[in-house]
Write a protein that holds these residues in place. Sequence first.
Motif, PDB file in Angstrom:
ATOM      1  N   PRO A   8       0.825  -1.203   0.000  1.00 37.70           N
ATOM      2  CA  PRO A   8       0.000   0.000   0.000  1.00 37.70           C
ATOM      3  C   PRO A   8       0.856   1.249   0.000  1.00 37.70           C
ATOM      4  N   PRO A   9       0.282   2.391  -0.434  1.00 37.05           N
ATOM      5  CA  PRO A   9       1.035   3.636  -0.397  1.00 37.05           C
ATOM      6  C   PRO A   9       1.428   4.001   1.020  1.00 37.05           C
ATOM      7  N   GLY A  10       2.700   4.368   1.200  1.00 39.51           N
ATOM      8  CA  GLY A  10       3.156   4.783   2.517  1.00 39.51           C
ATOM      9  C   GLY A  10       3.404   3.650   3.480  1.00 39.51           C
ATOM     10  N   PHE A 140      -4.175   1.007  -4.941  1.00 38.79           N
ATOM     11  CA  PHE A 140      -3.886  -0.094  -4.026  1.00 38.79           C
ATOM     12  C   PHE A 140      -5.081  -1.028  -3.900  1.00 38.79           C
ATOM     13  N   ILE A 141      -6.278  -0.478  -3.741  1.00 36.69           N
ATOM     14  CA  ILE A 141      -7.469  -1.312  -3.593  1.00 36.69           C
ATOM     15  C   ILE A 141      -7.710  -2.128  -4.853  1.00 36.69           C
ATOM     16  N   GLY A 142      -7.509  -1.500  -6.030  1.00 33.71           N
ATOM     17  CA  GLY A 142      -7.661  -2.233  -7.278  1.00 33.71           C
ATOM     18  C   GLY A 142      -6.685  -3.388  -7.381  1.00 33.71           C
ATOM     19  N   ALA A 143      -5.413  -3.139  -6.997  1.00 34.52           N
ATOM     20  CA  ALA A 143      -4.411  -4.197  -7.021  1.00 34.52           C
ATOM     21  C   ALA A 143      -4.742  -5.280  -6.002  1.00 34.52           C
ATOM     22  N   LEU A 144      -5.255  -4.872  -4.845  1.00 28.95           N
ATOM     23  CA  LEU A 144      -5.631  -5.819  -3.800  1.00 28.95           C
ATOM     24  C   LEU A 144      -6.743  -6.745  -4.286  1.00 28.95           C
ATOM     25  N   LEU A 145      -7.768  -6.176  -4.887  1.00 23.51           N
ATOM     26  CA  LEU A 145      -8.879  -6.983  -5.404  1.00 23.51           C
ATOM     27  C   LEU A 145      -8.410  -7.916  -6.510  1.00 23.51           C
ATOM     28  N   ASP A 146      -7.470  -7.447  -7.312  1.00 27.56           N
ATOM     29  CA  ASP A 146      -6.914  -8.294  -8.361  1.00 27.56           C
ATOM     30  C   ASP A 146      -6.166  -9.472  -7.748  1.00 27.56           C
ATOM     31  N   ARG A 153     -15.111  -9.794 -10.713  1.00 28.41           N
ATOM     32  CA  ARG A 153     -16.337  -9.885  -9.912  1.00 28.41           C
ATOM     33  C   ARG A 153     -16.724  -8.534  -9.302  1.00 28.41           C
ATOM     34  N   LEU A 154     -16.128  -7.459  -9.752  1.00 26.76           N
ATOM     35  CA  LEU A 154     -16.309  -6.169  -9.084  1.00 26.76           C
ATOM     36  C   LEU A 154     -17.762  -5.709  -9.048  1.00 26.76           C
ATOM     37  N   GLY A 155     -18.543  -6.061 -10.056  1.00 24.48           N
ATOM     38  CA  GLY A 155     -19.942  -5.637 -10.104  1.00 24.48           C
ATOM     39  C   GLY A 155     -20.908  -6.634  -9.513  1.00 24.48           C
ATOM     40  N   HIS A 156     -20.395  -7.720  -8.941  1.00 23.34           N
ATOM     41  CA  HIS A 156     -21.261  -8.750  -8.364  1.00 23.34           C
ATOM     42  C   HIS A 156     -21.597  -8.422  -6.913  1.00 23.34           C
ATOM     43  N   ARG A 157     -22.829  -8.756  -6.530  1.00 26.53           N
ATOM     44  CA  ARG A 157     -23.244  -8.603  -5.138  1.00 26.53           C
ATOM     45  C   ARG A 157     -22.961  -9.894  -4.370  1.00 26.53           C
ATOM     46  N   PRO A 158     -22.956  -9.817  -3.039  1.00 22.79           N
ATOM     47  CA  PRO A 158     -22.585 -10.999  -2.243  1.00 22.79           C
ATOM     48  C   PRO A 158     -23.322 -12.278  -2.597  1.00 22.79           C
ATOM     49  N   ARG A 159     -24.608 -12.185  -2.903  1.00 26.04           N
ATOM     50  CA  ARG A 159     -25.371 -13.395  -3.202  1.00 26.04           C
ATOM     51  C   ARG A 159     -24.898 -14.084  -4.488  1.00 26.04           C
ATOM     52  N   GLU A 160     -24.154 -13.365  -5.304  1.00 25.41           N
ATOM     53  CA  GLU A 160     -23.649 -13.911  -6.563  1.00 25.41           C
ATOM     54  C   GLU A 160     -22.235 -14.485  -6.428  1.00 25.41           C
ATOM     55  N   LEU A 161     -21.721 -14.520  -5.203  1.00 23.27           N
ATOM     56  CA  LEU A 161     -20.360 -14.971  -4.952  1.00 23.27           C
ATOM     57  C   LEU A 161     -20.353 -16.243  -4.118  1.00 23.27           C
ATOM     58  N   SER A 162     -19.301 -17.025  -4.255  1.00 22.94           N
ATOM     59  CA  SER A 162     -19.127 -18.191  -3.391  1.00 22.94           C
ATOM     60  C   SER A 162     -18.713 -17.729  -1.996  1.00 22.94           C
ATOM     61  N   GLY A 163     -18.738 -18.652  -1.045  1.00 21.34           N
ATOM     62  CA  GLY A 163     -18.330 -18.304   0.315  1.00 21.34           C
ATOM     63  C   GLY A 163     -16.898 -17.814   0.369  1.00 21.34           C
ATOM     64  N   GLY A 164     -16.012 -18.485  -0.363  1.00 20.03           N
ATOM     65  CA  GLY A 164     -14.620 -18.054  -0.377  1.00 20.03           C
ATOM     66  C   GLY A 164     -14.449 -16.671  -0.974  1.00 20.03           C
ATOM     67  N   ALA A 172     -10.581  -7.745   1.770  1.00 15.49           N
ATOM     68  CA  ALA A 172     -10.283  -6.507   1.045  1.00 15.49           C
ATOM     69  C   ALA A 172     -10.835  -5.301   1.792  1.00 15.49           C
ATOM     70  N   ARG A 173     -12.051  -5.429   2.302  1.00 14.12           N
ATOM     71  CA  ARG A 173     -12.657  -4.325   3.065  1.00 14.12           C
ATOM     72  C   ARG A 173     -11.848  -4.039   4.324  1.00 14.12           C
ATOM     73  N   ALA A 174     -11.386  -5.093   5.002  1.00 14.20           N
ATOM     74  CA  ALA A 174     -10.627  -4.907   6.235  1.00 14.20           C
ATOM     75  C   ALA A 174      -9.280  -4.245   5.988  1.00 14.20           C
ATOM     76  N   LEU A 175      -8.654  -4.541   4.839  1.00 18.42           N
ATOM     77  CA  LEU A 175      -7.322  -4.030   4.553  1.00 18.42           C
ATOM     78  C   LEU A 175      -7.326  -2.725   3.772  1.00 18.42           C
ATOM     79  N   ALA A 176      -8.444  -2.400   3.125  1.00 23.36           N
ATOM     80  CA  ALA A 176      -8.479  -1.268   2.195  1.00 23.36           C
ATOM     81  C   ALA A 176      -8.067   0.049   2.839  1.00 23.36           C
ATOM     82  N   GLY A 177      -8.519   0.279   4.063  1.00 22.53           N
ATOM     83  CA  GLY A 177      -8.208   1.531   4.740  1.00 22.53           C
ATOM     84  C   GLY A 177      -6.890   1.525   5.479  1.00 22.53           C
TER      85      GLY A 177
END
Length: 261
Positions: A8-10, A140-146, A153-164, A172-177
């Motif tokens: 991440p930056p910094g 950084f967030i884009g690279a993290l998601l990659d 899967r960026l446009g998918h909602r949780p119900r469209e994703l597997s558990g993993g 990603a949400r926990a680390l993004a900030g």
Amino acid sequence: MTTALPIPPGAEAPSAHPVVAARGLTKHYGAGDGTVHALRGVDLTVARGEFVAIMGPSGSGKSTLMHLLAGLDAPSGGDIRLGGRDIRGLDDDALTELRRERIGFVFQAFNLVPTLDVIGNALLPFELRGRKPSREERAFIGALLDELGLADRLGHRPRELSGGQQQRVAIARALAGRPELVVADEPTGNLDGRTGREVLCLLEGASARYGQAIVMVTHDPVAASFADRVVFLADGRLVAEQGRMSPEAVAGFMLSLEAGR
């Protein structure tokens, strides 16, 4: 899926600087003969870049300890410092701000916002802070998601994703900030073995690569074997702590704690 997380930056190199430190931590519920002592004088320090697993039999106080370290509950005694700041006595507004700015959360149940897509969930910490991420933070967030295998899967909602995939979004949400501390409550509890190991590699990489302090509560010896240090609780007390352990060693020690109850 690769687990080499982007820097991440910094970002700073890991160090022995304590991120969170608890001294003489106690927690009790009720009064008189009905008092339940959840924690009894626990001392624990977690440094930058350290991945710590908390284990213990049911009712040992491990979840209580995690909640106190994360400012989700107040101790009955002792003190807790996050980044050198004493968080005891902070009012609800101050604690809410502290959690938003300095702590990331990963839960067994994922706790994603069902109406938001992947990128929306990943950016939620910034929404809660009332600001937009900078260009560097977005990169950084884009690279993290990659790296988390979510780029398609960026446009998918949780119900469209597997558990993993949902748990990867939660990471990603926990680390993004870029919080100082990440707390993970049974993060592999709803995942199959292979996916669980991938998630643990990601958490391990987050601490080793750019200095996240991670505290994970788990009952799984395999999960604990990914940590730099394993802390064992029994009856509200810290009874042992070891450096990196094999799953077999963790399981053996847990059996000895159960047998001694």
